[in-house]
Scaffold this active site. Structure first.
Site, PDB file in Angstrom:
ATOM      1  N   GLY A 145     -10.487   0.745  -1.730  1.00 27.76           N
ATOM      2  CA  GLY A 145      -9.101   0.295  -1.883  1.00 27.76           C
ATOM      3  C   GLY A 145      -8.862  -0.920  -1.004  1.00 27.76           C
ATOM      4  O   GLY A 145      -9.725  -1.319  -0.215  1.00 27.76           O
ATOM      5  N   SER A 160      -7.308  -3.537   1.835  1.00 30.47           N
ATOM      6  CA  SER A 160      -7.073  -3.442   3.273  1.00 30.47           C
ATOM      7  C   SER A 160      -5.657  -2.912   3.512  1.00 30.47           C
ATOM      8  O   SER A 160      -4.701  -3.406   2.906  1.00 30.47           O
ATOM      9  CB  SER A 160      -7.231  -4.828   3.913  1.00 30.47           C
ATOM     10  OG  SER A 160      -7.008  -4.757   5.292  1.00 30.47           O
ATOM     11  N   GLY A 161      -5.545  -1.908   4.353  1.00 31.03           N
ATOM     12  CA  GLY A 161      -4.238  -1.325   4.643  1.00 31.03           C
ATOM     13  C   GLY A 161      -3.825  -0.208   3.704  1.00 31.03           C
ATOM     14  O   GLY A 161      -2.739   0.362   3.846  1.00 31.03           O
ATOM     15  N   ALA A 162      -4.694   0.119   2.749  1.00 30.37           N
ATOM     16  CA  ALA A 162      -4.337   1.153   1.759  1.00 30.37           C
ATOM     17  C   ALA A 162      -4.272   2.550   2.379  1.00 30.37           C
ATOM     18  O   ALA A 162      -3.590   3.438   1.851  1.00 30.37           O
ATOM     19  CB  ALA A 162      -5.338   1.130   0.608  1.00 30.37           C
ATOM     20  N   GLY A 163      -5.013   2.750   3.468  1.00 32.45           N
ATOM     21  CA  GLY A 163      -5.034   4.077   4.102  1.00 32.45           C
ATOM     22  C   GLY A 163      -6.382   4.776   4.020  1.00 32.45           C
ATOM     23  O   GLY A 163      -6.471   5.987   4.237  1.00 32.45           O
ATOM     24  N   LYS A 164      -7.433   4.018   3.738  1.00 36.98           N
ATOM     25  CA  LYS A 164      -8.777   4.605   3.601  1.00 36.98           C
ATOM     26  C   LYS A 164      -9.247   5.258   4.904  1.00 36.98           C
ATOM     27  O   LYS A 164      -9.694   6.403   4.913  1.00 36.98           O
ATOM     28  CB  LYS A 164      -9.803   3.521   3.192  1.00 36.98           C
ATOM     29  CG  LYS A 164      -9.476   2.799   1.905  1.00 36.98           C
ATOM     30  CD  LYS A 164     -10.508   1.729   1.574  1.00 36.98           C
ATOM     31  CE  LYS A 164     -10.560   0.597   2.583  1.00 36.98           C
ATOM     32  NZ  LYS A 164      -9.310  -0.193   2.678  1.00 36.98           N
ATOM     33  N   SER A 189     -15.033  -2.192  -0.408  1.00 38.16           N
ATOM     34  CA  SER A 189     -16.058  -2.184  -1.480  1.00 38.16           C
ATOM     35  C   SER A 189     -15.473  -2.668  -2.807  1.00 38.16           C
ATOM     36  O   SER A 189     -15.317  -1.892  -3.738  1.00 38.16           O
ATOM     37  CB  SER A 189     -16.702  -0.800  -1.608  1.00 38.16           C
ATOM     38  OG  SER A 189     -15.771   0.259  -1.605  1.00 38.16           O
TER      39      SER A 189
HETATM   40  N1  LIG Z   1      -0.401   8.326   4.100  1.00 34.60           N
HETATM   41  C1  LIG Z   1       0.113   7.309   4.817  1.00 34.60           C
HETATM   42  N2  LIG Z   1       1.451   7.152   4.891  1.00 34.60           N
HETATM   43  C2  LIG Z   1       1.973   6.142   5.598  1.00 34.60           C
HETATM   44  N3  LIG Z   1       1.261   5.229   6.276  1.00 34.60           N
HETATM   45  C3  LIG Z   1      -0.069   5.337   6.241  1.00 34.60           C
HETATM   46  C4  LIG Z   1      -0.724   6.381   5.508  1.00 34.60           C
HETATM   47  N4  LIG Z   1      -2.060   6.227   5.650  1.00 34.60           N
HETATM   48  C5  LIG Z   1      -2.228   5.149   6.435  1.00 34.60           C
HETATM   49  N5  LIG Z   1      -1.044   4.613   6.795  1.00 34.60           N
HETATM   50  C6  LIG Z   1      -0.845   3.422   7.628  1.00 34.60           C
HETATM   51  O1  LIG Z   1      -1.293   2.298   6.874  1.00 34.60           O
HETATM   52  C7  LIG Z   1      -2.002   1.396   7.709  1.00 34.60           C
HETATM   53  C8  LIG Z   1      -3.397   1.187   7.163  1.00 34.60           C
HETATM   54  O2  LIG Z   1      -4.125   2.387   7.236  1.00 34.60           O
HETATM   55  P1  LIG Z   1      -5.709   2.376   7.336  1.00 34.60           P
HETATM   56  O3  LIG Z   1      -6.135   3.790   7.203  1.00 34.60           O
HETATM   57  O4  LIG Z   1      -6.136   1.638   8.550  1.00 34.60           O
HETATM   58  O5  LIG Z   1      -6.081   1.544   6.025  1.00 34.60           O
HETATM   59  P2  LIG Z   1      -7.463   0.949   5.540  1.00 34.60           P
HETATM   60  O6  LIG Z   1      -8.554   1.665   6.284  1.00 34.60           O
HETATM   61  O7  LIG Z   1      -7.477   1.244   4.063  1.00 34.60           O
HETATM   62  O8  LIG Z   1      -7.403  -0.506   5.816  1.00 34.60           O
HETATM   63  C9  LIG Z   1      -1.983   1.994   9.120  1.00 34.60           C
HETATM   64  O9  LIG Z   1      -0.936   1.393   9.836  1.00 34.60           O
HETATM   65  C10 LIG Z   1      -1.711   3.455   8.862  1.00 34.60           C
HETATM   66  O10 LIG Z   1      -1.035   4.040   9.958  1.00 34.60           O
HETATM   67 MG   LIG Z   2     -10.054   0.924   7.505  1.00 37.63          MG
END
Ligand SMILES: Nc1ncnc2c1ncn2[C@@H]1O[C@H](COP(=O)(O)OP(=O)(O)O)[C@@H](O)[C@H]1O
Ligand SMILES: [Mg+2]
Length: 183
Positions: free
Chosen positions: A12, A14-18, A86
């Protein structure tokens, strides 16, 4: 009890929550006595893939390295949880084929949080930097991001709480390890 390993591949923007979901899944699996390991894209770029950039070729090398390690772990009973943008479907499919050759489950999960939400979260400031011309090659903005066509699961973290995403993910993972479909 499930003992078969598997690879859980979180793709997903960047910032998606992976990473958040991957860490929560590994913690939960450890708590339940399972062997699980996290392969996080940002962390891999600090060591195993140090020196790689963000060209198509370098992203592929990074993804294939993580995919190889995930394959080795998963065919030995570990749940390998991979969290990487990815962005290229064909590259993810290569990793899927390696797992198929081992008869090890490969669970592709699309962390499908929309670009607008990722941009608003912008935890690393990347979207702002791209808008200001300070970075380029940001997946889904000025670089490709190819969504999975048939993911085992899609998770939009802006539409449900983390606990709900985690429970849905856990059900799919457990089912893959026992060869059953989640109910
Ligand atoms: N389920 C969720 N609900 C709200 N915010 C979330 C959730 N999951 C992640 N976040 C927030 O979104 C941002 C990106 O999360 P992150 O896991 O680092 O994403 P990725 O690894 O995909 O780049 C962070 O600030 C995180 O705290
Ligand atoms: Mg990440």
């Amino acid at each position: 009890m499930a003992t078969m390993g598997c690879t859980v591949w979180l793709t997903g923007l960047s910032g998606a929550g992976k990473s958040t979901l991957a860490i929560a899944l590994v913690d939960e699996l450890h708590g339940a006595g399972h062997r699980a390991e996290l392969l996080d894209g940002d962390e891999l770029r600090a060591h195993m893939s140090a020196g790689l950039g963000f060209s198509h070729a370098d992203r592929d090398v990074n993804v294939l390295r993580a995919g190889h390690v995930a394959r080795l772990l998963s065919r030995n009973g570990v749940v390998a949880v991979v969290a990487m943008i990815s962005p290229y479907a064909a590259t993810r499919d290569r990793v899927r084929q390696w797992h198929r050759a081992d008869r090890t489950p490969f669970v592709e999960v699309h962390v499908s949080t929309p670009l607008g939400v990722c941009r608003a979260r912008d935890p690393k400031g990347l979207y702002a930097k791209q808008a200001n011309g300070l970075v380029t090659m940001l997946s889904g903005v000025d670089d490709p991001y190819e969504s999975p066509r048939r993911p085992a699961l899609a998770v939009d973290t802006s539409r449900e709480p983390l606990a709900t995403s985690l429970a849905r993910l856990r059900a799919v993972v457990d089912a893959s390890r026992t060869g059953r479909r989640p109910g």
